[in-house]
Write a protein that holds these residues in place. Structure first.
Motif, short mmCIF file in Angstrom:
data_model
loop_
_atom_site.label_atom_id
_atom_site.label_comp_id
_atom_site.label_asym_id
_atom_site.label_seq_id
_atom_site.Cartn_x
_atom_site.Cartn_y
_atom_site.Cartn_z
N GLN A 129 -38.44 46.19 82.60
CA GLN A 129 -38.49 47.05 83.78
C GLN A 129 -38.71 48.49 83.31
O GLN A 129 -37.90 49.06 82.58
CB GLN A 129 -37.17 46.96 84.56
CG GLN A 129 -37.14 47.79 85.83
CD GLN A 129 -37.83 47.09 86.99
OE1 GLN A 129 -38.44 46.05 86.81
NE2 GLN A 129 -37.74 47.65 88.18
N ASP A 184 -34.21 50.06 88.06
CA ASP A 184 -33.80 50.62 86.78
C ASP A 184 -32.33 51.03 86.87
O ASP A 184 -31.95 51.79 87.77
CB ASP A 184 -34.68 51.83 86.46
CG ASP A 184 -34.27 52.54 85.19
OD1 ASP A 184 -33.44 52.00 84.43
OD2 ASP A 184 -34.79 53.65 84.95
N ARG A 195 -38.86 52.55 83.03
CA ARG A 195 -37.86 53.54 83.39
C ARG A 195 -38.21 54.18 84.73
O ARG A 195 -39.34 54.60 84.97
CB ARG A 195 -37.80 54.62 82.29
CG ARG A 195 -36.68 55.62 82.47
CD ARG A 195 -36.51 56.45 81.23
NE ARG A 195 -37.77 57.07 80.82
CZ ARG A 195 -37.94 57.69 79.66
NH1 ARG A 195 -36.95 57.71 78.78
NH2 ARG A 195 -39.08 58.26 79.37
N ASP A 205 -39.08 53.72 75.12
CA ASP A 205 -39.68 54.04 76.41
C ASP A 205 -40.27 55.45 76.46
O ASP A 205 -40.40 56.05 77.53
CB ASP A 205 -38.66 53.89 77.55
CG ASP A 205 -38.37 52.44 77.87
OD1 ASP A 205 -39.18 51.59 77.47
OD2 ASP A 205 -37.35 52.17 78.52
#
Length: 516
Positions: free
Chosen positions: A235, A254, A237, A366
């Motif tokens: 998933q 998130d 951010r 990320d």
């Protein structure tokens, strides 16, 4: 471990037949007779019960969705001289006259083809259709209904082109997805604005049907710059997803997004997930303090979070196959931003007719870096984990997307399956006890067959017709094998053959087990 002598010197597990039963292999289509060898017991099936509690709705002015209560293997639906077998207690009937009342009959069908008494319902599509469902959308929704349904100005596709096609739907067609995963990135952003009458600052609506039991649809609202990166299982951010399976619907957010404590009352919906071959309309409604999921206008899930970004980018992901019908967005009106994303696995030339270009590179934890690329940069050198983003003028037309070809209609089905279990609960791969009974379960998932045959080490032990009152349907057949009639060896092979009604090649499933 006690081992018994092999019967007749044959390897594997042989069935000792006290009274020889001749099982013919040359029966003509439609004339298969039920025959069972000694030592085998066919578990009796319940008589099909008449379906109950019919319900009707209309997503289009010329189509009906009919649902009912029942637990049969499958159902036979008749209307306007047509007939269809469906595996679930729901069906969609497209291409109807909006002004004409349609008479529908539904019969439960058992695994051997017996039909129940009919459940009857009559409905007129025009009376049930709500033509204002798209009033809150910005612009016209996308109807995925032709060879050029995937407009490259509006969409970017991440999928094998061969797995996308057009499937008949009433007088028209819709996108059929037949691959492990396909992702559709919208080039139309959603900008959140002032709350509408229902409290939403923005929304996305998708009309979709499942293909098989394992179908999975996910609609994700991505913040910048995740819309430029390839689809992953993680998933992103700041993202929120509408997650739809055949088991139900949920909102996945998130964990870093702010929690609000908002409480939303769920509606009364008998089913909340995907249905094979039947469209339903989901809305992902974004409130200032929650994200709410609606299925056909009924609230089925929510998550009390606040989306912190003012602009998000919708992405549709379909796993395991599906039927994509319609998509639209609501919020502050935004123009389509024709965008191409080119992986930099080799040198790439920056096109001359672009208004902006960016270099997007994914890093660890990320982290994503974005670098503006001068329009006169010329050639961009290949780089790992990097993508060149090319943004064109709104009226331009980027590179072509796959041209969709026609495919046959019908609900996709899986192959047959065989399961073996001893009555004490033991299952392969461990050896099964040499005393008691062994339960063999044959699961059929296709339609239109005339019967099944079960073989044990090459010897046919069951022939069972499945078309007693019409074509065979998905269902479960169970057989007990008496281990006192069996002779053990290292391994035994069971073979299930599903015989097509047209006399074609049977569909086969096999399994191996050991009797101790």
């Amino acid at each position: 471990m006690d081992r018994r002598t092999l019967a007749g010197g044959l390897g594997g597990l042989a069935l000792v037949v006290a009274a020889v039963v001749a099982l013919r292999s040359g029966d003509a289509p439609g004339t298969l007779k039920k025959e069972v060898a000694d030592g085998v017991e066919v578990v009796a099936l319940q008589e099909p019960m008449k379906p109950a509690n019919p319900r009707a709705q209309a997503l289009d002015a010329d189509a009906l969705q009919i649902a009912w209560n029942g637990s049969a293997s499958a159902y036979e639906v008749r209307w306007n001289g047509n007939e269809q077998l469906v595996p679930t207690p729901e069906v969609e009937l497209p291409g109807l006259d909006p002004e004409q009342e349609t008479q529908v009959e539904i019969r439960a069908v058992s695994a051997i083809g017996k039909r129940s008494e009919p459940l009857k319902i009559a409905a007129k599509p025009k009376d049930l259709y709500n033509g204002k469902w798209d009033d809150q959308l910005v612009g016209r929704p996308d109807k995925f209904g032709g060879p050029e349904a995937l407009d490259p100005r509006k969409w970017r596709v991440e999928a094998d082109p061969d797995c996308l096609g057009l499937r008949p739907f009433g007088p028209g067609r819709r996108i059929d997805v037949d691959c492990p995963m396909a992702a559709f990135q919208s080039n139309t952003p959603i900008r959140f604005g002032m709350p509408a009458n229902d409290g939403a600052t923005g929304r996305a609506i998708i009309s979709v049907a499942g293909a098989v039991e394992s179908s999975h649809v996910r609609l994700t609202l991505l913040p910048d710059p995740w819309q430029y990166l390839p689809e992953t299982e993680a998933q992103p951010r700041g993202a929120v997803s509408l997650d739809i399976t055949t088991q139900g619907t949920r909102i996945v957010a998130d964990p870093a997004l702010p929690r609000t404590g908002k409480q939303v009352t769920l509606g009364d919906a008998p089913m909340t997930g995907l249905v094979a071959g039947v469209r339903h309309r989901w809305e992902m409604r974004v409130l200032p303090d929650a994200v709410v999921a609606l299925r056909d206008g009924v609230v089925v899930a929510y998550e009390p979070v606040a989306i912190t970004e003012r602009v998000v980018h919708p992405r549709i992901r379909i796993d395991g196959g599906g039927f994509l019908d319609t998509f639209g967005v609501g919020g502050v009106p935004e123009r389509v931003v024709p965008t191409e994303v080119v992986p930099l696995d080799q040198d790439v030339e920056v096109p001359r007719d672009v208004v902006a270009a960016k270099l997007v590179k994914a890093g660890q934890d990320d982290q994503v870096t974005i670098t503006d690329v001068p329009l006169d940069a010329g050639r961009i050198a290949a780089q790992e984990q990097a993508r060149l983003v090319v943004i064109r003028k709104p009226e331009s037309r980027p590179g072509a997307l796959p041209r969709l070809v026609d495919r046959p209609g019908g609900i996709k089905t899986g192959g047959p399956r065989l399961h073996v279990m001893h009555e004490d609960g033991a299952k392969p791969p461990q050896p099964l006890p040499g005393k008691g009974r062994v339960l063999v379960t044959a699961e059929l998932n296709d339609v239109g067959h005339r019967g099944i045959e079960l073989e044990l080490d090459g010897k046919r032990i069951v022939a069972l017709p499945t078309n007693e009152q019409g074509p065979g349907v998905p269902g479960r057949h169970e057989f007990w094998l008496d281990t006192s009639k069996l002779v053990s060896a290292a391994h035994a092979r069971l073979k299930l053959s599903v015989l097509p009604a047209d006399g074609g090649e049977p569909v086969i499933a096999e399994t191996v087990f050991e009797l101790g």
